[in-house]
Design a protein around this motif. Structure first.
Motif, short mmCIF file in Angstrom:
data_model
loop_
_atom_site.label_atom_id
_atom_site.label_comp_id
_atom_site.label_asym_id
_atom_site.label_seq_id
_atom_site.Cartn_x
_atom_site.Cartn_y
_atom_site.Cartn_z
N GLY A 1 37.14 43.37 36.16
CA GLY A 1 36.41 43.70 37.37
C GLY A 1 34.97 43.24 37.36
O GLY A 1 34.60 42.28 36.69
N ARG A 2 34.14 43.96 38.10
CA ARG A 2 32.76 43.52 38.35
C ARG A 2 31.79 43.92 37.25
O ARG A 2 30.65 43.48 37.24
N LEU A 3 32.21 44.78 36.35
CA LEU A 3 31.32 45.41 35.39
C LEU A 3 31.21 44.59 34.10
O LEU A 3 32.22 44.14 33.55
N ASN B 1 38.33 31.61 43.36
CA ASN B 1 37.70 30.79 42.32
C ASN B 1 37.70 31.47 40.95
O ASN B 1 37.09 30.97 40.01
N GLY B 2 38.35 32.63 40.88
CA GLY B 2 38.40 33.35 39.61
C GLY B 2 37.18 34.19 39.32
O GLY B 2 37.01 34.67 38.20
N ASN B 3 36.34 34.40 40.32
CA ASN B 3 35.14 35.21 40.13
C ASN B 3 35.42 36.67 40.51
O ASN B 3 35.95 36.93 41.59
N PRO B 4 35.09 37.62 39.64
CA PRO B 4 35.35 39.03 39.98
C PRO B 4 34.51 39.50 41.15
O PRO B 4 33.32 39.17 41.24
N PHE B 5 35.12 40.22 42.08
CA PHE B 5 34.34 40.80 43.17
C PHE B 5 34.81 42.20 43.53
O PHE B 5 34.14 42.90 44.25
N ARG B 6 35.96 42.62 43.02
CA ARG B 6 36.42 44.00 43.23
C ARG B 6 36.34 44.76 41.91
O ARG B 6 36.57 44.21 40.84
N ALA B 7 36.04 46.03 42.00
CA ALA B 7 36.07 46.90 40.82
C ALA B 7 37.45 47.53 40.71
O ALA B 7 38.04 47.92 41.72
N LEU B 8 37.95 47.60 39.49
CA LEU B 8 39.22 48.26 39.22
C LEU B 8 38.95 49.47 38.35
O LEU B 8 38.33 49.35 37.29
#
Length: 447
Positions: free
Chosen positions: A96-98, A223-230
């Motif tokens: 995720g984003r962290l 593009n494989g970039n994280p943008f959602r938090a899980l």
């Protein structure tokens, strides 16, 4: 030890270990509300103390099993091996984003690429996959986070006592099976094919030799970039990862009402109902609180993540008698009776009529995927007995849900793929002797 905490590349705060069993997370001033670290820790000026070495959102991403052993071997002599120091090693590659990193460390280490296409077409022996995992772990976990789940078996073959393994890349989760769970990759792929027909699910792809499963991540963009938090329910409920089986559907229901906005409640609970009923249909005893999660970009848009990690566990020796991983109404049973439907209506707000419609869709999904099980039984000889057990288990699971004592649906018109199959070898049940001290000598066999 202090660690810098980043959300989507922005330095939002500091995680500080205070003594041996306390940690404190503090946001920097003027952090935007959508840059929250966890749903349980929205942005605020006051610090978040936690009476443990790490808050749950950070524990969620700690390594387990074999990876933990590798990291302790490689980095323990240098940085130590407590949870905070291990987080300093793997924190730049969390789901995720962290991201978490020691002060002064760069977040932009190059990732060692994995050729997914070659894995899907190659000869993926268990030993080769184990070596691949070790190489990536030794590389400083640069761009990949291998994760393992332990079992109690001590045989050192390939992955040794570990029942399955996975590599986390920027776009995929790459999983391998082991001698303890033969063709667990094929098993999961087929279960996910059923799941995808009835609820939003993670996309999977199986290698030609059936030994590698590629799962496409749903927390990243194109593009494989994280943008959602899980954030899984183990973390949301404040549990350590080791306590992932120690919760209930009632507590999960309460957490949904706490962290999901009211406008998304019905959608979330209907998906949760489908996941719960799929668990019964496919006999997935490994549905625990780390395998159900919320996905979000801010506090206002949290909703249930796509279904993932579905496996028919009862087809494997030692697991055939395992109960459901999460209880409801104080029980863990595969014969829930009418209390299952009543529980769902009372706690999730999904009517009996809607539940029956979901069971019908699951029944159709199982019938649709059954021919694919037969095809894999032909193309992968080692999968034959597992495939037989899966079809028998699925048939039993569907018929239990449709039984008059549960949802009272018409008899199931299954598929010809369920017919003409001989019985697989019977699974052995581990013999447990209760009341015998381990200090006593083993009795010799009489001649």
């Amino acid at each position: 030890m202090k660690l810098n905490v980043h959300v989507l590349g922005t330095h939002v705060g500091v995680l500080d270990q205070v003594g041996d069993f306390k940690s404190v997370m503090t946001y920097h001033p003027d952090v935007a509300p959508e840059k929250l670290v966890s749903l349980t820790m929205p942005v605020r000026t006051e610090s978040y103390p936690w009476d443990d070495q790490l808050p749950p959102i950070f524990q969620m991403n700690l390594p387990e099993g074999y990876l933990l052993q590798v990291l302790q071997e490689e980095f323990g002599p240098i940085v130590g091996a407590n949870p905070t120091t291990l987080l300093s090693v793997i924190g730049r590659n969390m789901v995720g984003r962290l991201q978490v990193a020691p002060p002064g460390a760069s977040l932009d280490e190059p990732a060692k690429p994995i050729e997914v296409a070659e894995l899907l077409k190659g000869d993926n022996s268990e030993d080769a996959f184990s070596q691949l995992v070790r190489e990536h772990a030794k590389s400083g976990v640069s761009g990949v986070l291998p994760k393992f789940l332990d079992t109690e078996q001590k045989t050192q073959v390939g992955l040794g006592p570990h029942k399955k393994a996975s590599l986390l890349t920027h776009r995929h989760i790459i999983k391998g099976a082991s001698i303890r769970l033969p063709f667990a990759t094929a098993n999961e792929h087929l279960c996910m094919q059923v799941t995808s027909k009835v609820v939003e699910s993670a996309r999977t792809e199986l290698s030609e030799d059936g030994r590698v499963l590629v799962v496409y991540r749903f927390d990243v963009d194109e593009n494989g970039n994280p943008f959602r938090a899980l954030e899984d329910f183990c973390a949301l409920l404040g549990l350590r990862p080791s306590a992932k089986y120690e919760t209930t559907w009632e507590r999960i229901s309460k957490a949904v009402r706490t962290y999901v906005q009211g406008g998304y409640h019905y959608e979330t609970f209907k998906k949760l109902t489908t996941i719960l009923l799929l668990t019964y249909a496919l006999r997935n005893a490994d549905c625990h609180s780390k395998n159900v999660a919320l996905l979000y970009t801010s506090r206002t848009d949290a909703r249930l993540a796509p279904a993932y990690d579905f496996l028919t566990t009862s087809v494997y020796e030692g697991y055939q008698n395992n109960p459901p991983g999460i209880s409801f109404m104080g029980k863990k049973t595969w014969l829930p009776g009418k209390t299952l439907g009543k529980f769902i209506t009372a706690n999730f707000g999904v009517s009996q009529r809607e539940q029956k419609e979901i069971v019908e869709r699951i029944s159709d999904g199982v019938a649709d995927v059954a021919p694919a099980v037969r095809e894999l039984m032909k193309s992968l000889p080692g999968f034959k007995d597992t495939g037989k057990r899966m079809l028998a288990t699925w048939s039993e699971g569907i018929n239990i849900l449709r039984d008059t004592r549960v949802y009272a649906l018409n008899p199931w018109k299954s598929s010809p793929a369920f017919e003409g199959i001989s019985d697989p070898p019977k699974l052995k049940s581990p013999r447990k002797v209760i009341g015998r001290s381990e200090l006593l000598a083993h009795r010799s066999k009489s001649k």
